[in-house]
Write a protein that holds these residues in place. Structure first.
Motif, short mmCIF file in Angstrom:
data_model
loop_
_atom_site.label_atom_id
_atom_site.label_comp_id
_atom_site.label_asym_id
_atom_site.label_seq_id
_atom_site.Cartn_x
_atom_site.Cartn_y
_atom_site.Cartn_z
N GLU A 1 2.19 1.90 -3.50
CA GLU A 1 0.95 2.50 -4.15
C GLU A 1 0.82 4.07 -3.95
O GLU A 1 0.63 4.76 -4.80
N LYS B 1 3.43 5.58 -5.71
CA LYS B 1 3.57 5.45 -6.94
C LYS B 1 2.59 6.68 -7.52
O LYS B 1 2.69 7.33 -8.40
N ASP B 2 1.35 6.49 -6.93
CA ASP B 2 0.33 7.60 -7.30
C ASP B 2 0.85 9.09 -7.07
O ASP B 2 0.52 9.79 -8.16
N SER C 1 0.82 -1.39 0.03
CA SER C 1 0.04 -0.02 -0.03
C SER C 1 0.93 1.41 0.09
O SER C 1 0.56 2.27 -0.74
#
Length: 187
Positions: A51, A54-55, A48
């Motif tokens: 992520e 990355k976002d 998580s």
């Protein structure tokens, strides 16, 4: 002692030993299961966090904000038709919290800072809700916070954060202040 009594005592001893072995096996399996669930949770938390980062870094404005934190004198497309060179001094001035009339360049700097801080808000909220752990986002965030300090942008960001009530971002930066105080106290 009769044979029947010996058989009964032997059966009780075997039952007790069998019960102890079963209890040990159950306890061991419970510990293994708990360990497996903990590993699974850590994997999910780390994934998580990946992520979230990355976002965050997929956003062009966040990417530009991180470049502005790290490099001075880079050129940016501040509008579809306009390029501008942005220095550390431009970022300091652009993040001011008074005299709220801004040039196109300053608007772009502020928009990039807003995008960056929005993602930091989400990351801190996820940490506080135990969805991720700080250690999973420590890199690259330590790099950016240290670059803010090194390039005299930290106070400008902090004033911007306080003025516009990015409370989670302020708490996030305080995590690094606590680490900084700890490491200074130890040396």
């Amino acid at each position: 002692m009769t044979l029947a009594e010996q058989i009964e005592i032997t059966a009780q001893i075997v039952a007790i030993i069998g019960g102890l072995i079963a209890a040990y096996k159950i306890t061991t399996e419970i510990k293994q299961s708990r360990l497996e669930r903990h590993r699974d949770l850590r994997w999910k938390q780390a994934n998580s966090a990946h992520e979230f980062l990355k976002d965050m870094l997929a956003s062009p404005m966040v990417t530009d904000a991180t470049i502005m934190i790290d490099w001075s004198g880079r050129s940016f497309n501040i509008t579809p038709d306009q390029k501008a060179t942005i220095t550390f001094q431009d970022v300091q001035v652009g993040l001011r919290t008074d005299n709220l009339v801004f040039s196109e360049k300053e608007v772009y700097i502020r928009d990039c800072a807003d995008a960056f801080l929005f993602h930091i808000e989400l990351i801190e909220q996820a940490i506080r809700n135990d969805l991720i752990e700080f250690r999973d986002i420590k890199f690259p965030m330590t790099y950016y916070v240290n670059a803010m300090r090194k390039n005299n942008l930290y106070n400008a960001y902090l004033a911007f954060i306080k003025e516009y009530e990015y409370k989670n971002a302020e708490k996030f930066l305080n995590r690094f202040n606590a680490k900084l105080k700890t490491s200074r106290g130890m040396s």
